[in-house]
Design a protein around this motif. Structure first.
Motif, short mmCIF file in Angstrom:
data_model
loop_
_atom_site.label_atom_id
_atom_site.label_comp_id
_atom_site.label_asym_id
_atom_site.label_seq_id
_atom_site.Cartn_x
_atom_site.Cartn_y
_atom_site.Cartn_z
N HIS A 24 0.85 -1.19 0.00
CA HIS A 24 0.00 0.00 0.00
C HIS A 24 0.89 1.24 0.00
O HIS A 24 1.24 1.77 1.05
N PRO A 25 1.30 1.70 -1.20
CA PRO A 25 2.18 2.86 -1.28
C PRO A 25 1.46 4.14 -0.82
O PRO A 25 0.23 4.15 -0.73
N PRO A 26 2.24 5.20 -0.49
CA PRO A 26 3.68 5.32 -0.73
C PRO A 26 4.56 4.76 0.38
O PRO A 26 5.75 4.55 0.15
N HIS A 60 7.70 -2.63 -0.08
CA HIS A 60 8.47 -1.39 0.04
C HIS A 60 9.87 -1.68 0.57
O HIS A 60 10.06 -2.48 1.48
N ASP A 61 10.86 -1.00 0.03
CA ASP A 61 12.24 -1.23 0.44
C ASP A 61 12.53 -0.74 1.85
O ASP A 61 13.39 -1.29 2.54
N ALA A 66 4.25 0.98 7.83
CA ALA A 66 4.61 2.23 8.50
C ALA A 66 3.80 2.43 9.78
O ALA A 66 4.35 2.77 10.83
N HIS A 67 2.51 2.22 9.70
CA HIS A 67 1.57 2.35 10.83
C HIS A 67 0.17 2.25 10.24
O HIS A 67 0.01 2.07 9.02
N ALA A 111 12.16 -6.55 6.81
CA ALA A 111 13.33 -6.02 6.11
C ALA A 111 13.34 -4.50 6.11
O ALA A 111 14.16 -3.89 5.42
N GLY A 112 12.43 -3.88 6.87
CA GLY A 112 12.36 -2.43 6.93
C GLY A 112 11.80 -2.01 8.28
O GLY A 112 12.00 -2.68 9.29
N ILE A 113 11.05 -0.91 8.30
CA ILE A 113 10.52 -0.34 9.53
C ILE A 113 9.07 -0.76 9.74
O ILE A 113 8.27 -0.76 8.81
N ALA A 114 8.74 -1.11 10.98
CA ALA A 114 7.35 -1.37 11.38
C ALA A 114 7.07 -0.52 12.62
O ALA A 114 7.79 -0.61 13.61
N ARG A 115 6.04 0.30 12.55
CA ARG A 115 5.68 1.14 13.69
C ARG A 115 4.19 1.00 13.99
O ARG A 115 3.38 0.73 13.11
#
Length: 278
Positions: A24-26, A60-61, A66-67, A111-115
């Motif tokens: 689900h970009p961005p 997403h890289d 994100a949240h 592999a990235g950020i999870a908040r």
């Protein structure tokens, strides 16, 4: 197995493993449509005898999830259509409960950020493995004047204990993968260039076990009943989110381009600056 097309998910099936790509970009926010897609897909997979392991990864890289999307309130009418399937918890908590009760083994590849809501998703899975350099995780809701509302308090209490759960929720800091593993929030940190191969090997090995083994282990190691705590969490979240301060912070955050890549890279600093200006 035939599956419908989902707008926020991509699914690959093979060797007893379903790989679900969150998309689900961005910045890969968890919005109402993704919740509905996950509700439908996990429901279908529950009865899929050919699927024994479910792996979640991100399109997403930089961001796993994100949240929760700030447009989630507009999705409430659509989410009401599945509320009946979660009679004892709210729908967001219910997605976590689906993950915790899924008959298959669920694995997050971080592999990235999870908040915030993304971190709750990670904690709800049976296992999570993070890239040692890029994998990061935070429970950041208090910076908006609210508390986690998708099960985060209870999942953390179960996984890391009360003292560390208090630190994670109230400190609202972005933890690196090594610290998250030390705390028990994730299973382990793996070098970034080895993460894909590690998760693929583990998922394949589990999927290849003799029939009945996965089911037997999950029955012997059941997810605990968190209903009472989830209800308290929901009541406290609802009380706080109805106040004036969170609404002002959310409005100002969106005016300053939250949910675009640059603010999301340092969300904790961004939200602290927003709070100072409200």
């Amino acid at each position: 197995m035939r599956l419908p097309a989902y707008s926020s998910l991509r699914v690959r099936l093979g060797g007893g493993v379903a790989t679900i790509v969150l998309d689900h970009p961005p910045v890969n926010t968890l919005d109402g449509q993704m919740m509905l897609d996950l509700h439908d897909l996990l429901g279908r997979l529950r009865t899929a005898d050919t699927v024994r392991v479910i792996v979640f990864e991100s399109a997403h890289d930089e961001f796993f999830l994100a949240h929760v999307d700030f447009g989630i309130f507009d999705s409430y009418p659509a989410l009401e259509t599945v509320k009946k399937d979660y009679p004892h918890v709210n729908v967001h908590q219910g997605i976590g409960e689906l993950l915790r009760s899924q008959p298959q083994i669920t694995i997050v590849k971080l592999a990235g950020i999870a908040r915030a809501g993304g971190a709750e998703f990670v904690a709800a899975a049976d296992m999570a493995f993070a890239g040692a350099e890029r994998g990061k995780i935070a429970q950041s809701e208090v910076l908006l004047g609210i508390i986690p509302g998708g099960g985060g308090t209870q999942f953390l209490l179960e996984k890391v204990g009360r003292n560390r759960a208090l630190e994670v929720v109230l400190g609202a800091d972005l933890l690196d993968a090594e610290t998250a593993a030390l705390y028990g929030w994730i299973n382990r940190a793996v070098p970034d260039n080895e993460l894909d191969a590690f998760v693929t090997r583990l998922a394949g090995n589990i999927a290849a076990l003799d029939p009945g083994v996965i089911e037997g282990v999950k029955r012997a190691l059941p997810a605990g009943d968190l209903t009472r705590g989830l209800n308290v969490e929901h009541d406290e979240w609802n009380r706080l989110v109805s106040g004036d301060a969170p609404a002002r912070k959310m409005k100002l955050a969106m005016e300053r381009d939250l949910q675009t890549i640059e603010p999301e890279r340092d969300l904790e600093g961004f939200l602290r600056r927003v709070a100072a200006d409200v």
